[in-house]
Design an enzyme around this catalytic site. Structure first.
Site, PDB file in Angstrom:
ATOM      1  N   ASP A 200       0.812  -1.198   0.000  1.00  0.00           N
ATOM      2  CA  ASP A 200       0.000   0.000   0.000  1.00  0.00           C
ATOM      3  C   ASP A 200       0.855   1.261   0.000  1.00  0.00           C
ATOM      4  O   ASP A 200       1.856   1.350   0.712  1.00  0.00           O
ATOM      5  CB  ASP A 200      -0.907  -0.029   1.238  1.00  0.00           C
ATOM      6  CG  ASP A 200      -1.896   1.105   1.278  1.00  0.00           C
ATOM      7  OD1 ASP A 200      -2.720   1.210   0.354  1.00  0.00           O
ATOM      8  OD2 ASP A 200      -1.852   1.890   2.248  1.00  0.00           O
ATOM      9  N   GLU A 263       1.898  -0.117  -4.851  1.00  0.00           N
ATOM     10  CA  GLU A 263       0.925   0.912  -5.204  1.00  0.00           C
ATOM     11  C   GLU A 263       1.679   2.223  -5.337  1.00  0.00           C
ATOM     12  O   GLU A 263       2.192   2.768  -4.355  1.00  0.00           O
ATOM     13  CB  GLU A 263      -0.171   1.044  -4.147  1.00  0.00           C
ATOM     14  CG  GLU A 263      -1.231   2.065  -4.565  1.00  0.00           C
ATOM     15  CD  GLU A 263      -2.211   2.428  -3.470  1.00  0.00           C
ATOM     16  OE1 GLU A 263      -3.281   2.951  -3.798  1.00  0.00           O
ATOM     17  OE2 GLU A 263      -1.896   2.197  -2.284  1.00  0.00           O
TER      18      GLU A 263
END
Length: 522
Positions: A200, A263
């Site tokens: 993330d 990401e």
């Protein structure tokens, strides 16, 4: 050449809260996912990516982790996780977990210690700073969820940094002990058998040490995300982050066959740096969101595909994403007819595609009544179209109560057309979106040039996109009509392998909203 599984495979993202509930509380869980694995296998995909399942107060629905080595009780426990993993591997599938290394929950024991006093050994595990001269936050950095990125802690009289909610304090990756602890988290799950991580907001992981102000965005308006008042020049994508990414890759490589997906929202040139170098590789797949972020027309898509391919290092492997738990549904953005064309594009481009649950059913716009909004992004910035609940609605399985998702009240509304738009109904319809996705994944698996072959753009004009895929002496052409009008195209004599529409297309013509995969015969 034998390619690693993550190059030729297809990734399927599951949002655990919304896939299948097994205990009637209206929230999906691990046992529910295990119950639906036959369906996932039937799609022909190769790997499952689970959004966060770690213990969490759920201020940001799992992206505020309070224990990196456990399972959130509403989803199950470690025994349930182990059973799920065994079942996934028994079907020849891989499992990718969502790692959240930029920030933890403010209820994580690490942060509880860190904020207990300035002298606590874990104080430096998070990012603390004194007030600016004259008082107030140390700089002008903006949270992604609106407001300052800094939160005052009265007890210790300093601010702590949070790129997102104040309940999500940022970890200090410049601290060697914190870094070692997070690397141990990766090893914990690798040793348990997981096949990789989606990491993330990886580009957030290090901040400029002196905390300089970010440049002000002169084009910002109040209708935009408050985050965009400033350019995140010093709060994201710092040079030191790449060394950490390389260390993460080295850990993954130690376990063999594992994949790291980062990401990263950046322009092509900066995005490509996250591949690293042949001598010091970083993540295998820096996620590429350009199909989500750009206008849906052939000219624009043609340019972005070529520019992205050109930006890749020689050892880099492309990837593509159409939908996610953060973005509006593809069918809501461009309509169901073009969503069929988009599916063909996603699954025939060079690189690794990632599917988001429910897109294979063509779920479109789902209205969320104000009283049922759950997303903190929408609650903090209402009316700006930033809410993510619209993509996180429960999976519709059949025509039974609550679409077969739960015997209890679902945590979010189900798409209003669920009595007809569900897995059971579409599975019996040869013209359904689900059937198209299965056929596309099947063709991709059957013909290696469609997943790993060379790509060449032939046409990107008049809202027609045509490209070829070659490899191993085989040749395929993909022709996509992104308009609602008939388009004349020049194709060689060919065999039509698949159309997004029913019936037989006329040679030399693309029907409105039609995509074709053809195999030249001469």
């Amino acid at each position: 050449m034998i390619r690693p599984w993550w190059e030729t495979g297809v990734i399927y993202q599951i949002y655990p809260r919304s896939f299948q509930d097994s205990d009637g509380d209206g929230i999906g869980d691990l046992a529910g996912i295990e119950h639906r694995l036959d369906y996932v296998e039937s799609l022909g995909v190769d790997a499952i990516w689970l959004s966060p399942i770690f213990p969490s107060p759920m201020a940001d629905f799992g992206y505020d982790v309070s224990n990196y080595c456990g399972i959130e009780p509403m989803f199950g426990d470690l025994a349930a996780f182990d059973r799920l993993l065994v079942s996934i591997h028994a079907r020849g599938l891989k499992l990718i977990l969502d790692l959240v290394p930029n920030h933890s929950s403010d209820q994580h024991p690490w942060f509880v210690e860190s904020r207990s006093s300035r002298n606590n050994p874990k104080r430096d595990w998070y990012i603390w700073a004194d007030a600016a001269p004259g008082g107030g936050p140390p700089n002008n950095w903006e949270s992604d969820f609106a407001g300052s990125s800094w939160e005052w802690d009265a007890a210790t009289e300093q601010y702590y940094l949070h790129a997102f909610l104040r309940e999500q304090p940022d970890l200090n990756w410049r601290n060697s002990e914190l870094k070692a602890a997070m690397f141990d988290v990766m090893r914990f799950w690798f040793e348990r058998g997981v096949d990789g991580f989606r990491i993330d907001v990886l580009w957030h992981i290090v901040k400029a040490a002196a905390f300089p102000d970010n440049p002000v965005n002169p084009d910002w308006t109040p209708l935009m995300n408050a985050r965009d008042r400033v350019f995140q020049s010093y709060s994201t994508d710092q040079p030191e982050a790449h060394a950490i990414s390389a260390e993460m890759r080295a850990i993954a490589d130690d376990y063999g066959g594992r994949v790291l997906i980062g990401e990263i929202f950046l322009p092509n040139e900066r995005h490509a740096r996250w591949f690293g170098t042949p001598e010091q590789p970083q993540v295998h797949l820096p996620f590429n969101f350009q199909l989500i972020e750009n206008d849906w027309n052939a000219e624009r898509l043609g340019h972005l595909i070529v520019d992205y391919e050109t930006s890749l290092p020689s050892f880099g492997w492309p990837n593509w994403v159409l939908g996610s738990h953060d973005a509006p549904r593809i069918a809501a953005r461009i309509g169901e007819s073009q969503a069929r064309v988009a599916a063909m594009l996603l699954l025939t481009l060079r690189g690794t595609p990632a599917l988001f649950q429910g897109d294979e059913l063509g779920i479109g716009k789902v209205d969320i009544p104000a009283e049922r909004v759950r997303d903190p992004q929408e609650l903090r910035q209402p009316g700006r179209g930033l809410g993510r609940d619209r993509s996180r609605t429960p999976m519709p399985w059949d025509c039974s109560q609550n679409a077969g998702f739960s015997t209890g009240e679902p945590w979010l509304p189900i798409n209003a057309d669920w009595p007809t738009r569900n897995v059971e109904t579409q599975g019996a319809d040869d013209g359904s979106m689900l059937k198209l996705y299965r056929d596309l994944v099947g063709l991709r698996r059957a013909h290696s040039p469609l997943n790993a072959g060379d790509f060449a753009l032939i046409r990107a004009s008049e809202n027609v996109l045509i490209y070829e895929r070659r490899g191993g002496g085989k040749h395929f052409i993909v022709a996509l009509n992104l308009s609602e009008e008939v388009r004349r195209v020049t194709l060689p004599n060919c065999e039509v392998l698949l159309s997004t529409l029913s019936g037989v297309p006329e040679p030399g013509m693309l029907r409105p909203n039609e995509g074709l995969i053809v195999k030249p015969t001469s």
